[in-house]
Motif scaffolding. Structure first.
Motif, PDB file in Angstrom:
ATOM      1  N   ASP A  51       0.826  -1.199   0.000  1.00 45.68           N
ATOM      2  CA  ASP A  51       0.000   0.000   0.000  1.00 45.68           C
ATOM      3  C   ASP A  51       0.864   1.255   0.000  1.00 45.68           C
ATOM      4  O   ASP A  51       0.634   2.179  -0.763  1.00 45.68           O
ATOM      5  CB  ASP A  51      -0.945   0.005   1.201  1.00 45.68           C
ATOM      6  CG  ASP A  51      -1.915   1.159   1.151  1.00 45.68           C
ATOM      7  OD1 ASP A  51      -2.524   1.383   0.078  1.00 45.68           O
ATOM      8  OD2 ASP A  51      -2.060   1.856   2.164  1.00 45.68           O
ATOM      9  N   GLY A  54       2.544   1.571  -3.327  1.00 43.41           N
ATOM     10  CA  GLY A  54       1.541   1.894  -4.335  1.00 43.41           C
ATOM     11  C   GLY A  54       1.111   3.340  -4.269  1.00 43.41           C
ATOM     12  O   GLY A  54       0.958   3.996  -5.298  1.00 43.41           O
ATOM     13  N   ALA A  65       0.291   4.717 -13.052  1.00 45.69           N
ATOM     14  CA  ALA A  65      -0.126   3.388 -12.587  1.00 45.69           C
ATOM     15  C   ALA A  65      -0.335   2.438 -13.757  1.00 45.69           C
ATOM     16  O   ALA A  65      -0.135   1.237 -13.625  1.00 45.69           O
ATOM     17  CB  ALA A  65      -1.395   3.482 -11.758  1.00 45.69           C
ATOM     18  N   LEU A  68       2.784   0.463 -14.437  1.00 51.21           N
ATOM     19  CA  LEU A  68       3.332  -0.439 -13.427  1.00 51.21           C
ATOM     20  C   LEU A  68       3.424  -1.849 -13.983  1.00 51.21           C
ATOM     21  O   LEU A  68       2.608  -2.248 -14.819  1.00 51.21           O
ATOM     22  CB  LEU A  68       2.429  -0.461 -12.185  1.00 51.21           C
ATOM     23  CG  LEU A  68       2.379   0.808 -11.349  1.00 51.21           C
ATOM     24  CD1 LEU A  68       1.341   0.661 -10.252  1.00 51.21           C
ATOM     25  CD2 LEU A  68       3.729   1.123 -10.757  1.00 51.21           C
ATOM     26  N   ARG A  73       0.629  -4.194 -10.293  1.00 52.85           N
ATOM     27  CA  ARG A  73      -0.701  -3.624 -10.458  1.00 52.85           C
ATOM     28  C   ARG A  73      -1.762  -4.594  -9.946  1.00 52.85           C
ATOM     29  O   ARG A  73      -2.693  -4.218  -9.248  1.00 52.85           O
ATOM     30  CB  ARG A  73      -0.943  -3.256 -11.921  1.00 52.85           C
ATOM     31  CG  ARG A  73      -2.175  -2.391 -12.114  1.00 52.85           C
ATOM     32  CD  ARG A  73      -2.311  -1.820 -13.521  1.00 52.85           C
ATOM     33  NE  ARG A  73      -2.253  -2.832 -14.545  1.00 52.85           N
ATOM     34  CZ  ARG A  73      -1.270  -2.940 -15.452  1.00 52.85           C
ATOM     35  NH1 ARG A  73      -0.264  -2.107 -15.452  1.00 52.85           N
ATOM     36  NH2 ARG A  73      -1.298  -3.887 -16.358  1.00 52.85           N
ATOM     37  N   LEU A  76      -1.625  -4.794  -6.086  1.00 53.46           N
ATOM     38  CA  LEU A  76      -2.239  -3.592  -5.521  1.00 53.46           C
ATOM     39  C   LEU A  76      -3.756  -3.629  -5.669  1.00 53.46           C
ATOM     40  O   LEU A  76      -4.492  -3.327  -4.731  1.00 53.46           O
ATOM     41  CB  LEU A  76      -1.694  -2.337  -6.199  1.00 53.46           C
ATOM     42  CG  LEU A  76      -0.290  -1.919  -5.800  1.00 53.46           C
ATOM     43  CD1 LEU A  76       0.176  -0.790  -6.708  1.00 53.46           C
ATOM     44  CD2 LEU A  76      -0.241  -1.503  -4.350  1.00 53.46           C
ATOM     45  N   SER A  83      -4.386   2.597  -2.361  1.00 52.70           N
ATOM     46  CA  SER A  83      -3.602   2.535  -3.592  1.00 52.70           C
ATOM     47  C   SER A  83      -4.112   1.429  -4.502  1.00 52.70           C
ATOM     48  O   SER A  83      -4.005   1.511  -5.716  1.00 52.70           O
ATOM     49  CB  SER A  83      -2.111   2.356  -3.298  1.00 52.70           C
ATOM     50  OG  SER A  83      -1.893   1.157  -2.587  1.00 52.70           O
ATOM     51  N   ALA A  87      -5.106   1.685  -8.398  1.00 52.59           N
ATOM     52  CA  ALA A  87      -4.612   0.742  -9.412  1.00 52.59           C
ATOM     53  C   ALA A  87      -5.769   0.124 -10.181  1.00 52.59           C
ATOM     54  O   ALA A  87      -5.697  -0.066 -11.388  1.00 52.59           O
ATOM     55  CB  ALA A  87      -3.763  -0.342  -8.755  1.00 52.59           C
TER      56      ALA A  87
END
Length: 91
Positions: A51, A54, A65, A68, A73, A76, A83, A87
């Motif tokens: 978290d 993220g 994002a 990522l 991703r 998350l 976060s 995501a």
């Protein structure tokens, strides 16, 4: 060489899946190489850490994002954290 290293060494593929770990990493992660190979590297991070990381990545620039790694991703998005919400909005 990696098998005799005193430091934990974890190798991954481009998606963040573990391809190998050395004995020091087995000790650190409390698992065997056989159990770790094929798992996401993010499986070994505490949800609070995911978290925090993220939030650092998705809050300043939400569109980042989307860039990522898929494994991060996905980790998350399934974390149920703020976060993770961010995501999920980028999927």
């Amino acid at each position: 060489m990696a098998s005799s290293a005193g430091n934990a060494i974890v190798t991954t593929d481009l998606c963040g899946l573990i391809t190998s770990i050395n004995p020091a990493a087995e000790t650190l992660l409390r698992t065997t190489a056989q159990q770790a190979v094929g798992r996401s590297v993010w499986d070994f991070h505490h949800p609070d850490e995911l978290d925090t990381r993220g939030q650092e990545l998705v809050q300043p620039v939400p569109e980042f994002a989307r860039a990522l790694p898929p494994a991060l991703r996905q980790a998350l998005a399934s974390s149920g954290t703020p976060s993770g919400e961010a995501a999920r909005r980028t999927e």
